[in-house]
Structure formats: structure tokens, C-alpha cells
Design an enzyme around this catalytic site. Structure first.
Site, PDB file in Angstrom:
ATOM      1  N   MET A  22       0.847  -1.181   0.000  1.00 19.38           N
ATOM      2  CA  MET A  22       0.000   0.000   0.000  1.00 19.38           C
ATOM      3  C   MET A  22       0.889   1.240   0.000  1.00 19.38           C
ATOM      4  O   MET A  22       1.230   1.775   1.045  1.00 19.38           O
ATOM      5  CB  MET A  22      -0.908  -0.028   1.239  1.00 19.38           C
ATOM      6  CG  MET A  22      -1.767   1.179   1.372  1.00 19.38           C
ATOM      7  SD  MET A  22      -3.010   1.064   2.664  1.00 19.38           S
ATOM      8  CE  MET A  22      -2.048   1.410   4.107  1.00 19.38           C
ATOM      9  N   PRO A  23       1.317   1.710  -1.172  1.00 16.34           N
ATOM     10  CA  PRO A  23       2.165   2.899  -1.233  1.00 16.34           C
ATOM     11  C   PRO A  23       1.409   4.163  -0.808  1.00 16.34           C
ATOM     12  O   PRO A  23       0.233   4.339  -1.136  1.00 16.34           O
ATOM     13  CB  PRO A  23       2.553   2.994  -2.699  1.00 16.34           C
ATOM     14  CG  PRO A  23       2.270   1.661  -3.281  1.00 16.34           C
ATOM     15  CD  PRO A  23       1.173   1.078  -2.470  1.00 16.34           C
ATOM     16  N   TYR A  24       2.123   4.986  -0.080  1.00 16.23           N
ATOM     17  CA  TYR A  24       1.633   6.304   0.327  1.00 16.23           C
ATOM     18  C   TYR A  24       2.652   7.305  -0.191  1.00 16.23           C
ATOM     19  O   TYR A  24       3.833   7.225   0.145  1.00 16.23           O
ATOM     20  CB  TYR A  24       1.537   6.360   1.857  1.00 16.23           C
ATOM     21  CG  TYR A  24       1.291   7.740   2.408  1.00 16.23           C
ATOM     22  CD1 TYR A  24       0.007   8.237   2.549  1.00 16.23           C
ATOM     23  CD2 TYR A  24       2.359   8.554   2.801  1.00 16.23           C
ATOM     24  CE1 TYR A  24      -0.215   9.502   3.069  1.00 16.23           C
ATOM     25  CE2 TYR A  24       2.137   9.810   3.312  1.00 16.23           C
ATOM     26  CZ  TYR A  24       0.850  10.273   3.445  1.00 16.23           C
ATOM     27  OH  TYR A  24       0.633  11.529   3.951  1.00 16.23           O
TER      28      TYR A  24
END
Length: 76
Positions: free
Chosen positions: A1-3
Site C-alpha cells: 500500500m504505497p503512500y
């Protein structure tokens, strides 16, 4: 889950922000194989008075100071 957090000087348009979100999302999908719904992009606008480099505020670099502006006006 890239932020992904992008900080910019305030004043970019909603369309520019939407383009950034789309481009960053597409890049993470293409390069990392992430699904678009896994990618979170936050754009934070910062005042030019709250950001500086090389010892000066951005606002001082982009806007002529009052004495500089008057010197730039040719005398008649």
C-alpha cells in the site's frame, strides 16, 4: 500500500493536482504492479512564507521586495 506525499508551493490548480495523482498512481501501477486502489497520494500545499532554501524564504525569492520593485521602475 504505497503512500506518496507531494509538497508544493501553494497555488496549483485542481486540474494540476488531479494530473499529479493520476500520473503517480499510474507510475506505481506500472513499475510496482500495485492496484490503483492500493495507491494513496497526498498533495500538501505550503505557503511560500513557510518554505525556504539557501537561507531565504521562497516568497522573498519570487516576489521583488518593495525597495527592489521601486528601483526597477525607470525614472522619468
Amino acid at each position: 500500500m504505497p503512500y506518496v506525499k507531494i509538497e508544493v508551493i501553494e497555488g496549483i490548480s485542481r486540474e494540476q493536482k488531479a494530473g499529479l495523482v493520476a500520473d503517480v498512481t499510474r507510475s506505481l501501477v506500472d513499475r510496482l504492479g500495485k492496484r490503483p486502489e492500493q495507491v494513496f497520494v497526498v498533495i500538501q500545499e505550503v505557503s511560500a512564507d513557510d518554505w525556504g532554501y539557501a537561507g531565504a524564504l521562497i516568497s522573498e525569492r519570487t516576489t521583488p521586495r518593495r525597495e527592489d520593485a521601486s528601483a526597477a521602475v525607470p525614472s522619468q
